[in-house]
Structure formats: C-alpha cells, structure tokens
Scaffold this motif. Structure first.
Motif, PDB file in Angstrom:
ATOM      1  N   MET A 229      35.592  40.918  34.831  1.00  0.00           N
ATOM      2  CA  MET A 229      34.709  39.747  34.598  1.00  0.00           C
ATOM      3  C   MET A 229      35.652  38.294  34.209  1.00  0.00           C
ATOM      4  O   MET A 229      35.333  37.086  34.976  1.00  0.00           O
ATOM      5  CB  MET A 229      33.694  39.774  33.293  1.00  0.00           C
ATOM      6  N   ALA A 230      36.665  38.952  33.345  1.00  0.00           N
ATOM      7  CA  ALA A 230      37.386  37.142  32.759  1.00  0.00           C
ATOM      8  C   ALA A 230      38.483  36.722  33.770  1.00  0.00           C
ATOM      9  O   ALA A 230      38.599  36.167  33.869  1.00  0.00           O
ATOM     10  CB  ALA A 230      38.194  38.215  32.003  1.00  0.00           C
TER      11      ALA A 230
ATOM     12  N   ARG B 131      36.412  34.534  36.198  1.00  0.00           N
ATOM     13  CA  ARG B 131      35.363  33.339  35.862  1.00  0.00           C
ATOM     14  C   ARG B 131      37.001  32.454  35.938  1.00  0.00           C
ATOM     15  O   ARG B 131      35.915  31.336  35.511  1.00  0.00           O
ATOM     16  CB  ARG B 131      35.819  33.874  33.758  1.00  0.00           C
TER      17      ARG B 131
ATOM     18  N   ILE C 145      36.774  31.122  39.839  1.00  0.00           N
ATOM     19  CA  ILE C 145      36.005  30.560  39.078  1.00  0.00           C
ATOM     20  C   ILE C 145      35.351  28.806  38.986  1.00  0.00           C
ATOM     21  O   ILE C 145      35.570  28.291  39.978  1.00  0.00           O
ATOM     22  CB  ILE C 145      34.520  31.366  39.162  1.00  0.00           C
TER      23      ILE C 145
ATOM     24  N   PRO D 173      35.779  27.388  34.546  1.00  0.00           N
ATOM     25  CA  PRO D 173      34.565  26.839  33.829  1.00  0.00           C
ATOM     26  C   PRO D 173      33.419  25.815  34.117  1.00  0.00           C
ATOM     27  O   PRO D 173      33.333  24.647  35.192  1.00  0.00           O
ATOM     28  CB  PRO D 173      35.821  26.454  32.950  1.00  0.00           C
TER      29      PRO D 173
ATOM     30  N   ALA E 266      28.330  30.587  40.170  1.00  0.00           N
ATOM     31  CA  ALA E 266      28.744  31.823  41.044  1.00  0.00           C
ATOM     32  C   ALA E 266      27.755  32.423  42.389  1.00  0.00           C
ATOM     33  O   ALA E 266      26.849  32.128  41.839  1.00  0.00           O
ATOM     34  CB  ALA E 266      29.845  32.013  40.379  1.00  0.00           C
TER      35      ALA E 266
ATOM     36  N   LEU F 116      27.952  38.115  37.352  1.00  0.00           N
ATOM     37  CA  LEU F 116      28.626  36.520  36.754  1.00  0.00           C
ATOM     38  C   LEU F 116      27.440  35.794  38.063  1.00  0.00           C
ATOM     39  O   LEU F 116      27.365  34.540  37.778  1.00  0.00           O
ATOM     40  CB  LEU F 116      29.626  36.125  37.258  1.00  0.00           C
TER      41      LEU F 116
END
Length: 457
Positions: free
Chosen positions: A248-249, A252, A255, A257, A261, A354
C-alpha cells in the motif's frame, strides 16, 4: 463424494536437483471440501499439469484425498489449449472474429478426439473410485463430456456439473458443428444437476438444449443457479497483513498524494476488456481535463495463457496503450497509468483497499469475483463501474454504475460519475455492494451444490 476438475488443489514443482515441492491452492472448492470434514471420505480427481506434477505421479508422490491423472501430454494439450481454451472458451465468451474464425477443419476434429479421450480418462477414474451412490461434482467446460460418459459407466451415481463460464446464446452456440454441439449438451445432460453462476447463463443453456436436442431435452436434468460470492472473512484478514501494508505504501507513492485511484485487477484474458478500459480512461482525460493530475489508473494485468499467440499479442497491446496514455498525458509529477503485469496477490489486495473506483468492464464473464471483492476490502468505500455482461451484474447491478463494455465514451462518463460521488455516498454504496457480494461465500456455495445434489431422488 468426489470432485473432478482440470486443475487440482495441489501443484508440484521439480527443482534441478530432483527435489519435489508442493503448493496448495485456494478457492471455493478447496474451502468447501475442507468444510465437509474428513468423515465425508472425499476424493479430488485432477490432471497433472506440468513436469512437477507428472514426476510426482511417476514417483507415487501425492496427498491423501487427491488423485492426479498423468494423461498423455499431447492429448492434454489438444484438449486444454486446442478445444477447451481455443474453442469452448471463445464460443461462450463470444470472442470470435467471425469473418475469419472459427474454421472447423480436420485439425479441429483431431483435437476434438483428444478432448473426448481426456474426458473419458476422468470418467473412468471417477467410475473406478466412486462408492455406490456417491455424489460427484464435475467442474467446468474442460470436462463437459464427463457427466454423460460417467452416467453410462455408473448409473447409480448422483452427478452434478458446474459451469464457471457464461453460456453462449443459441445463435452463437450453433456455430459449432451440429454433432459437436449435440455432444456437448448431451454430455452435460448426463448430470442430475447442471449448474451455473447466474440465471442468465442457465437460461441460455436451456435454450440451447431445446433448440439443438428438442423440447424434451431437459426432462431428466435439473438446472441449478449458485452465484459464487466473496469470502469476506478471509479477504479482510489477509488484506491487513504486513506485506499488504508495505505494498500500500508503494502504491500510494505511485498514485501520488491527494489523488483518486481507479483500480482494475485482471488477468490479460481477452474477455476482460482491458484495452477498452484503458481507452475509456484516456477518453476521460481528454473530455474531462479537470481530472488530469487528480486521478491515477492503477491497472493490474497479470499474464494469462501466454502459450497462445493471441494472448501474447493482447498482452503487448495492453502495454502499448498504457505507454501511449502516459506519453500523451504524463507530467514530471504524475504517471496517469500505473501498470503492473507481475502477479502479486498482496499488491492486488493493497489496490483494493486504496480504490476509490473499481473498473470491471468485461466483454462477458461468468461471474467476476473482483467486482465482489473490491467493495469488501476497500478502506474508504469504492464506486463500482460494472459491465452489464459480467455475471456479477445480476446481483450487484442495482448499486453499480452499469456500462456497455464496447462503449468507450459511455464508460469514460461512468468513470466521471463514479469519481464525483461524495465520500458518504461512495461508502454507503460500497457497503451495499459488499453485503450483496458476500451473500453466498465459497464454502456455502459449495455445500449448497452438494446438498442439492444429494437430495436428488
């Protein structure tokens, strides 16, 4: 009871030093068999699919409750690639470019003979192992002839067949040679119950039986519908393990900040319609420029059937279109399409969590569990843009944003609609989708079939 499927619950890998290692699979059948307990005396009959499996059979290595058949490699290839995946899959998913294909020639007939031989191997193994009056659950289009063959060998058995694909409408199904169409239908009608994922596919099968075999064709076979659902407990627990948090990190960061998504997770299967999905996203960026640098399309396209040229070509086209979008719209701080092609279940779950929007736009799909899984796992709730040709639409359509999978412009507008939902509406919609999606989890789905079959008088 016995289960028959092309792929079994365990696979073997052969190391260079000759060491065999085994890996267990998952899914509804595995869950269901584990739920009925050891006292059921269950046997799973499957095919050896690779060198490791074949070596395990040769050495007599195996697991209790699993019978792996080492069918001749040429026969298996003809049956699996030549007929099941290159003919039956194409018919039921309506994938042919009909001005040029199909061509049912002497090579097709040679491969069809292998398909019959392959099915006969399963029928004979089941007949040999089944106790008096046992229940036999046969899986999918690879083994469409098994019920009829098994019925001739063992009329005492209670036989069920489950089709995990769509079923073609009459006019498309009748592209098959008349004798082959009749043979396939009679094969399934050897079952006490012929089961499908949706009422639509069940109805199409019944229509084909009546059109090809006559009005009384279904006199001795009951039709069942069992809509496989998502396993909420497993998904939610698995989605919060450390490896998912790590991915996930990373996602992110890709993607960016503050960006929305749009997520899709598919195999590069022709029916999944990934290329048109990318074109729809490009149309969104072209017609709704306010979304540029505010949304990222996270697209997982995991390779499938790369031994077939048409699948390799399709995979290459997915990559080409994604690259073209990034080249046209990308900026130093924004990659419009984040494309991953290496299969990674933990990363898929990270993307589910996400997701603001899930894009599921298949040309045709028996069910499509991704449509059911994303709402279950999504952290903040997600909107679902869903093809009306997905089997899941029968259950989820009321709370999804429905699209015609061929209409790229309408799909782009659906993505815009999904992105503009308020967080409150998105969360409420996602919760309703999750409730519907988990109505028949894998274990219950399997047990429902078994109970219905054992109740056949």
């Amino acid at each position: 009871m016995l289960v028959a499927s092309n792929r079994g619950p365990v696979t073997y890998s052969l190391a260079d030093d000759g060491t065999l290692t085994s890996r267990r699979g998952g899914g509804g059948l595995v869950s269901g068999l584990s739920a009925i307990g050891a006292e059921a005396d269950a046997l799973w009959v499957c095919s050896a699919l690779g060198p490791g499996d074949r070596e395990a059979v040769r050495r007599g290595v195996g697991e209790e409750g699993v019978l792996m058949l080492a069918i001749d490699e040429t026969v298996h290839s003809d049956a699996y690639n030549g007929i099941a995946n290159s003919v039956l899959w194409f018919v039921h998913h309506m994938l042919y470019q009909t001005p040029l294909e199909p061509v049912f020639d002497a090579e097709f007939r040679r491969q069809w003979a292998s398909y019959e031989s392959y099915n006969r191997s399963f029928a004979e193994a089941l007949a040999d192992r089944a106790a008096e009056g046992a229940a036999v659950l046969v899986q999918d289009y690879h083994l469409a002839l098994v019920p009829g063959m098994l019925r001739e060998l063992r009329p005492d058995l209670r036989i069920g067949h489950f089709s995990h694909t769509p079923w073609a409408p009459v006019d498309y199904f009748r592209m098959l040679p008349d004798d082959i169409a009749a043979r396939l239908l009679r094969g399934l009608l050897g079952a006490d119950r012929a089961c499908f994922l949706t009422h639509r596919w069940a109805g199409a099968f019944a229509d084909c039986c009546r059109a090809v075999l006559g009005e009384d064709a279904l006199a001795t076979t009951r039709i069942g519908v069992h809509g496989l659902g998502a396993d909420a407990g497993f998904l939610r627990e698995r989605a919060h393990r450390p490896d998912v948090e790590e991915r996930m990190a990373a996602l992110r960061a890709q993607i960016g900040p503050g960006r929305r998504a749009i997520v899709r997770v598919d195999r590069t299967e022709l029916s999944k319609n990934i290329v048109r999905g990318l074109h729809a996203y490009r149309a969104l960026l072209a017609t709704r420029p306010q979304w540029r640098e505010r949304v990222t399309h996270v697209a997982f396209a995991y390779p499938s059937r790369q031994d077939l040229a048409v699948y390799r070509d399709y995979t290459a086209e997915v990559q080409r279109v994604a690259d073209a979008i990034n080249e046209e719209y990308g900026t130093p701080g924004w990659t419009p399409v984040v494309l991953h092609v290496k299969d990674d279940f933990a990363r898929s779950l990270a993307a589910y969590r996400l997701a603001d929007v899930a894009l599921v736009n298949p040309i045709r799909d028996g069910m499509n569990l991704v449509a059911k899984e994303v709402p279950v796992v999504s952290d903040a709730g997600c909107a679902l843009v869903l093809s009306r040709e997905a089997g899941a639409h029968e259950e989820l359509g009321e709370d999804a944003i429905t699209v015609n999978p061929y209409d790229v412009i309408a799909t782009a507008e659906a993505l815009h609609t999904a992105l503009t939902l308020s967080p409150e509406d998105r969360l409420a919609t996602s919760r309703r989708l999750a409730e519907r999606a988990t109505a028949l989890p894998p274990t219950r789905w399997f047990l429902d079939q078994l109970e219905a079959l054992t109740a056949v008088g």
